[in-house]
Design an enzyme around this catalytic site. Structure first.
Site, PDB file in Angstrom:
ATOM      1  CB  CYS A   1       1.912   5.703   7.050  1.00 47.17           C
ATOM      2  SG  CYS A   1       2.045   6.910   5.757  1.00 47.17           S
TER       3      CYS A   1
ATOM      4  CB  CYS B   1       7.388  -4.713   9.130  1.00 49.47           C
ATOM      5  SG  CYS B   1       8.731  -3.994  10.102  1.00 49.47           S
TER       6      CYS B   1
ATOM      7  CB  CYS C   1       2.952   7.482   3.153  1.00 46.25           C
ATOM      8  SG  CYS C   1       3.483   6.353   4.424  1.00 46.25           S
TER       9      CYS C   1
ATOM     10  CB  CYS D   1       6.023  -2.470  16.538  1.00 42.33           C
ATOM     11  SG  CYS D   1       7.714  -1.989  16.112  1.00 42.33           S
TER      12      CYS D   1
ATOM     13  CD  GLU E   1      -2.984  -1.011   2.280  1.00 41.93           C
ATOM     14  OE1 GLU E   1      -4.124  -1.419   2.053  1.00 41.93           O
ATOM     15  OE2 GLU E   1      -2.636  -0.573   3.382  1.00 41.93           O
TER      16      GLU E   1
ATOM     17  CB  CYS F   1       2.747  -1.755  14.025  1.00 44.25           C
ATOM     18  SG  CYS F   1       2.961  -1.461  12.265  1.00 44.25           S
TER      19      CYS F   1
END
Ligand code: SAH
Ligand code: SF4
Length: 349
Positions: free
Chosen positions: A342, A124, A117, A128, A104, A131
């Site tokens: 984002c 990832c 962005c 975290c 995205e 997130c």
């Protein structure tokens, strides 16, 4: 060879030129027996002018265009869906990559400022806990071409600013991100000035130091999100490897080398990191470091246990920090901040 066999043979895969930069194009053209200056022209056609076909390259002889089209292509990521947020009119673009993975990209308008962005990885690896991208896990790094192509795909939008704050941790895809930044920054590429670009990281000190040496005057943002190691370890597991002391030392180094103020992002999560004590510890932590603090009200992510701090708590947090810290920003009225938009990126695959 039998004709039948010839027909079933796959044609050799063409080289995708998107993502190659001048030195790579020079090598390729040399192999084709072409003049070196063509590389700069080719770069300018691909990036500055956004060409997708060799026949658009009108200052290339027909023979060269044909030669190139036989061995190379200029591939694009494919737009699958565009969504406009009813709250703040941010636009979210879903792209499909050549292997079917999806990423995205977010675009936000604020007067004349148009910020895009960019994502740098599919998913990832840093996990975290608050997130949406972290929850997805890690699929793969984006190539240089896929990073740059998010801008090329939106080139009609008169983009003024770029933030590397989409899916992924840019400093864990260092080489591809850096090459993309060089293309984005260069006049034969996309011509964005360093000051129009900000890279956001969860904090990888050796890579922050490396970035400081690159002679690219881009801005740096650190996703801090907690003022003590104890709290940060819980929210951002990378902190166990690189605790705050090491992170702040690398930020000081970056600031000295690049001579730009660093931004600290702090997502306010209800009863996790929004206490007055947190604001106090935060202002002590950043004392003597000329920086900006960007407060971001947390956006709920389905299936995660966290909530947004109350407006009262958010304002009290800000009022404690300012003017103890010289620059504190917070956006409540317009709904979401670019960062908040984002921060919610997660693609169902
Ligand atoms: N990996 C990099 C860049 C992408 S994350 C980094 O962490 O900096 C982009 C930002 O979104 C980070 O600052 C993160 O703290 C924030 N964020 C993540 N989830 C969020 C959420 N649900 N609401 C608000 N901000 C969020
Ligand atoms: Fe990765 Fe950044 Fe999300 Fe952490 S906040 S999981 S580093 S994208």
């Amino acid at each position: 060879m039998e004709t039948a066999q010839l027909l079933t043979q796959k044609p050799p895969k063409k080289i995708n030129l998107k993502g190659l930069w001048i030195e790579d194009l020079e090598r390729l053209l040399r192999e084709l027996g072409e003049k070196r200056y063509r590389a700069r022209q080719l770069a300018s056609w691909i990036y500055a002018k956004g060409a997708t076909e060799f026949d658009q390259m009108t200052d290339f002889p027909k023979k060269l265009r044909k030669k190139l089209s036989q061995i190379a292509s200029i591939d694009s990521i494919k737009l699958v869906k565009k969504q406009v947020s009813p709250k703040d009119f941010s636009e979210k673009y879903l792209f499909e990559l050549s292997d079917g993975e999806k990423i995205e990209t977010v675009l936000m308008r604020e007067g004349k400022r148009v910020t895009v962005c960019l994502s740098t990885q599919v998913g990832c690896p840093l996990g975290c806990t608050f997130c949406a991208t972290g929850k997805m896990g890690f699929k793969r790094n984006l190539t240089t071409g896929e990073i740059v192509d998010q801008i090329l795909a939106l080139r009609r939008e008169r983009i003024t600013h770029l933030v590397l704050m989409g899916m992924g941790e840019p400093l864990l895809n260092y080489d591809n991100v850096l090459k993309a930044l060089r293309i984005i920054n260069h006049e034969l590429g996309l011509s964005f000035a360093g000051k129009a670009i900000t890279l956001s990281t969860a904090g990888i000190p050796p890579m922050i130091r490396k970035l400081a040496e690159e002679n690219l005057r881009i801005g740096l943002a650190i996703s801090l999100n907690a003022p003590t190691d104890e709290k940060r370890d819980q929210l951002m597991p990378i902190n166990r490897k690189y605790p705050l002391k090491e992170l702040i030392a690398s930020v000081r180094y970056f600031k000295q080398r690049v001579k730009r103020r660093v931004t600290f992002e702090y997502v306010l999560i209800k009863e996790i990191n929004d206490f007055k004590k947190d604001a106090q510890t935060l202002s002590q932590l950043l004392q003597g470091l000329p920086c900006k603090i960007n407060l971001i009200p947390y956006n709920r992510v389905p299936d995660l246990p966290y909530q947004r701090s109350s407006e009262e708590k958010i304002l009290a947090f800000r009022d404690y920090l300012y003017p103890r810290c010289p620059v504190v920003t917070l956006r409540l009225s317009k709904g979401e901040d670019i960062l908040a938009a984002c921060g919610q990126l997660r693609t169902q695959s």
